[in-house]
Design an enzyme around this catalytic site. Structure first.
Site, mmCIF file in Angstrom:
data_model
loop_
_atom_site.group_PDB
_atom_site.id
_atom_site.type_symbol
_atom_site.label_atom_id
_atom_site.label_comp_id
_atom_site.label_asym_id
_atom_site.label_seq_id
_atom_site.Cartn_x
_atom_site.Cartn_y
_atom_site.Cartn_z
ATOM 1 C CG HIS A 121 -63.108 38.070 -48.785
ATOM 2 N ND1 HIS A 121 -64.279 37.876 -49.485
ATOM 3 C CD2 HIS A 121 -62.107 37.889 -49.684
ATOM 4 C CE1 HIS A 121 -63.991 37.612 -50.752
ATOM 5 N NE2 HIS A 121 -62.670 37.602 -50.896
ATOM 6 C CG ASP A 135 -56.064 35.738 -53.205
ATOM 7 O OD1 ASP A 135 -55.010 35.615 -52.547
ATOM 8 O OD2 ASP A 135 -56.290 36.726 -53.928
#
Length: 625
Positions: free
Chosen positions: A427, A91
Site C-alpha cells: 500500500h 501517502d
C-alpha cells in the site's frame, strides 16, 4: 557475462528418510538457524526505505533511482520554506509527530550501536537519513515558540492515488504556537534533535550544537505552553491522535537532553515530574510514536547502569523508572505473571490489528539495548516468572527479527525486497505506479485508483526495506494494496530496525539457539543440479486426526551463475505451496511472478503445508545468464 545456457540436468529428487522425518517431527517449533539471515543486508535495505520516502530535491548520488524530486514549494504559499523531510507512509503527508519519533529512533540506534555501524560501513548512511529529517526540523522551527508540524492534509491526500512527483493535492502547512500549543510534537521534535545532536557530535560538532540549540528551545516551548497537539491540529487527529497525552513526550525530551548534554537540570526535571507525569506510574506493554513511556523508562535505566552510586540524589526515582522498564521487558518475554504482550501462534508479538510490526520493531529495539546494558553490568533481568540472562533477552529480540525476515508460518519476509518471497502489492503510491523515469506522462488523481491501486500486478518499483504492517493475530497475511492495515509501511515502523539490524549483524548467531534446530535432511548429490536443497520441518499439528507439517525448503544457487529461468518438478504435493508459481503442466513449477532471476549464492525459499510424507522436488530445466 557468460553466454546464456539452457541445461536439462540429471533429475535430483529431495527425499527424507523415515528416521529423519521422525527426528524432525520431534523437534517441536523447530526452525532454521539464526545465522541463515543476512542482517547486514536487511540493514542496508532498511536504509533504502528512508531514501524512498524523501520529499524535496533529491541528491544525484541517491540509491533509489526510481524516485524523483517532489514537493519543491512546500510552505511557500504561507511564507515559509518547508521543502524536505519525509513522507509518512504510503501517502504524501508529512506528519511531524511520527517523523520526529522516527528520527529519534534512528539516532538512538547510532548512540547505542555506533561501533557496529562503523564496522559494517553503514554509519554515514544512517547519519544521512537522520540529517534529512533534522534539516527539515530546523527549517520548520521558525521561531522560539512556533513549529510547523504538518504539510498536506490526510483527507485530501487520500482522495488521490498518484506519484509524489505528480502531486496535485493541497500542500497546506500547519503549525503550533503559543495560541495553538502542541506539547507532544514539540517535545518529540526536541527529543529527536537532542538524540541526533549526540549522534553527530563526534563527526560534526557545529551541526550538533545547532541541533541542541533548537532542541532546548523546543523543549522550553513544549513545557511552557502545554497542550495536546491534536486539539490544536484537527487534521492530525484522524490519523495520529495522541492517546497518551503530552506528559510522556515532556519527560522523553528531557531525558534525551540529559543524554545529549549531561546537564543535571534535565535529570532533575524527569525526577521531579516522575510521578505527576506518569513516568514511574505507567506500566505499559507497547512503545510507539504515541506512547513513549517504555522507551523513556529504558533510557533512564541507562543512567543507573552507567552512573550507579554517582546518581545518588536521583537513584530512588531512577529505580522506579527501571522497575517499569522491566515490567515492559518481562511482558515481551512472556514472563510477567500473566500480564504479557499477546503472541501469535507463530511467535510474533501482537499489540494491534493496525500496523502491528511497528510495535514489534520498537520492542525488539528496547529488548536489544537493555540486553546490552545488562551484559555490560554483568546483571540479569528478574521477572515474576523467572530470571532472564542478557543472552536470552537478545535471543528473544532476534526471534522477532527473524520472524520479520521469514521465519514465520508463511515463510514470507515482511521486509520488502529481502529474500525471495515478500509482499509485492504494498500500500504505497510510489511503489505501485511506474516511475516518472519509466513513464513520464502525468498520472491522474482518480483514474490511477483503477489502473494501479486495484491492479493485481506486482509493484513496478520494489520498495526495498519497507516493513509492512504485517500479519494478523493468526499469522495470516493478504498481499493486497487495499489491505492498508497490514500492507502499508511507515517511518515509525522502520526506524527502530536500523539499530537492531546493526547489533545483530555484529553477532549474527549465538551458541544457544532459542529453539532446537531441526536436523537438516541429507543433501542429495548435486548430480548436475544448479541448486543445493535443504529441507526443514518447522511446525507440526493435528487436525481431524491428521498430522500436518509445515515444510521449508531452501534452494541455494551453487552453479556460479545467475539463474534466469527455472523449472521444478514437485511430486506428491497435496497442500498449498508458496515461493514458486504453478505452470499448466502437471507437477511443474517456476519462479514466482515477482522474481526474474536467482543470483549466484542466493536462495529460493519454498514453503508448503500438507499431511503425510514430504513432497519430492527435482530440477528439470534451467537457464543461466
Amino acid at each position: 557475462m557468460a553466454a546464456t545456457m539452457n541445461k536439462t540436468p540429471a533429475t535430483t529428487f529431495l527425499l527424507i528418510p523415515a528416521a529423519a522425518s521422525l527426528v524432525l517431527l520431534l523437534a517441536a517449533a523447530a526452525s532454521v538457524e539464526a545465522s541463515a539471515f543476512d542482517y547486514a543486508g536487511a540493514f542496508d535495505k532498511c536504509l533504502l526505505f528512508f531514501e524512498a520516502q524523501r520529499s524535496g530535491k533529491l541528491p544525484d548520488d541517491r540509491l533509489v533511482r526510481w524516485r524523483g524530486d517532489s514537493a519543491l514549494t512546500d510552505g511557500f504559499s504561507q511564507g515559509v520554506d518547508l521543502v524536505g523531510g519525509y513522507y509518512d507512509s504510503g501517502d504524501h503527508v508529512k506528519f511531524g509527530l511520527p517523523m520526529a519519533y522516527a528520527v529519534t529512533m534512528l539516532s538512538w540506534g547510532v548512540v547505542e550501536f555506533e561501533k557496529e555501524m562503523v564496522d559494517g560501513n553503514k554509519l554515514h548512511r544512517v547519519l544521512d537519513a537522520i540529517r534529512w529529517g533534522t534539516n527539515y526540523f530546523v527549517k520548520a522551527h521558525t521561531q522560539h515558540n512556533a513549529l510547523w508540524v504538518q504539510v498536506g492534509d490526510g483527507d485530501s491526500d487520500h482522495l488521490c492515488w498518484e506519484r509524489a512527483e505528480d502531486m496535485s493535492t493541497p500542500r497546506t502547512a500547519f503549525k503550533i504556537d503559543i495560541n495553538n500549543p502542541g506539547s507532544e510534537v514539540a517535545g518529540e521534535t526536541a527529543a529527536a534533535l537532542a538524540a541526533a545532536a549526540k549522534a553527530f557530535k563526534p563527526y560534526d560538532r557545529m551541526y550538533s550544537d545547532l541541533l541542541l540549540l533548537h532542541s532546548k528551545q523546543l523543549f522550553t516551548f513544549a513545557d511552557t505552553f502545554r497542550g495536546k497537539y491534536d486539539d490544536s491540529l484537527q487534521s492530525a487527529k484522524k490519523f495520529y491522535p495522541s492517546a497518551s497525552g503530552y506528559q510522556d513526550e515532556l519527560l522523553w525530551a528531557a531525558a534525551w537532553l540529559y543524554e545529549a548534554t549531561g546537564d543535571e537540570q534535565y535529570l532533575r526535571y524527569v525526577s521531579q515530574n516522575a510521578e505527576a507525569f506518569g513516568g514511574t506510574g505507567w506500566a505499559v506493554t507497547e512503545f510507539s510514536w504515541d506512547n513513549k513511556y517504555a522507551g523513556l523508562q529504558v533510557l533512564l535505566s541507562k543512567v543507573l547502569f552507567e552512573q550507579g552510586g554517582s546518581a545518588a540524589g536521583y537513584a530512588d526515582t531512577l529505580k522506579q523508572y527501571q522497575a517499569k522498564a522491566e515490567f515492559f521487558l518481562c511482558a515481551c518475554l512472556q514472563k510477567n505473571n500473566g500480564h504479557n504482550v499477546k503472541m501469535t501462534p507463530g511467535g510474533l508479538m501482537y499489540v494491534s490489528d493496525w500496523s502491528n510490526m511497528q510495535y514489534v520493531s520498537s520492542s525488539a529495539f528496547l529488548l536489544t539495548v537493555y540486553a546490552d546494558y545488562l551484559a555490560e553490568s554483568r546483571g540479569t533481568l528478574r521477572c515474576p516468572d523467572g530470571e532472564v540472562k542478557p543472552a536470552e533477552i537478545l535471543r528473544f529480540a532476534r526471534s522477532q527479527v527473524d520472524y520479520v525476515l521469514g521465519k514465520n508460518p508463511k515463510g514470507m519476509s515482511y521486509m520488502v525486497g529481502y529474500g525471495s518471497y515478500y509482499p509485492t502489492h504494498v500500500h504505497h503510491r510510489g511503489a505501485s505506479i511506474p516511475s516518472i523515469y519509466a513513464m513520464n506522462a502525468t498520472v491522474g488523481c482518480m483514474e490511477s485508483f483503477d489502473k494501479y491501486y486495484n491492479s493485481k500486478n506486482a509493484d513496478p518499483n520494489v520498495l526495498h526495506g519497507a516493513l509492512v504492517g504485517g500479519p494478523d493475530a493468526n499469522d495470516a497475511y493478504d498481499d493486497d494494496r487495499c489491505n492498508y492495515q497490514h500492507a502499508e509501511p511507515t517511518l515509525a515502523g522502520n526506524a527502530p530496525m536500523s539499530g537492531v539490524f546493526a547489533r545483530l549483524a555484529a553477532s549474527p548467531a549465538d551458541n544457544t539457539p532459542e529453539y532446537t534446530p531441526a536436523p537438516n535432511a541429507p543433501s542429495p548429490s548435486n548430480g548436475g543440479s544448479p541448486l543445493e536443497f535443504v529441507h526443514t520441518v518447522t511446525n507440526t499439528w493435528k487436525a481431524n486426526g491428521v498430522d500436518y507439517y509445515r515444510h521449508v525448503v531452501t534452494a541455494k544457487n551453487t552453479c556460479g551463475h545467475a539463474i534466469t529461468y527455472l523449472k521444478l518438478q514437485i511430486k506428491e504435493l497435496s497442500g498449498e505451496i508458496y515461493g514458486v508459481s504453478r505452470t499448466n503442466a502437471k507437477d511443474m513449477y517456476e519462479f514466482p511472478s515477482w522474481m526474474t532471476r536467482l543470483d549466484a549464492g542466493a536462495q529460493l525459499t519454498i514453503v508448503y503445508i500438507q499431511g503425510g510424507p514430504a513432497a519430492k522436488i527435482a530440477v528439470v530445466e534451467y537457464k543461466t545468464a
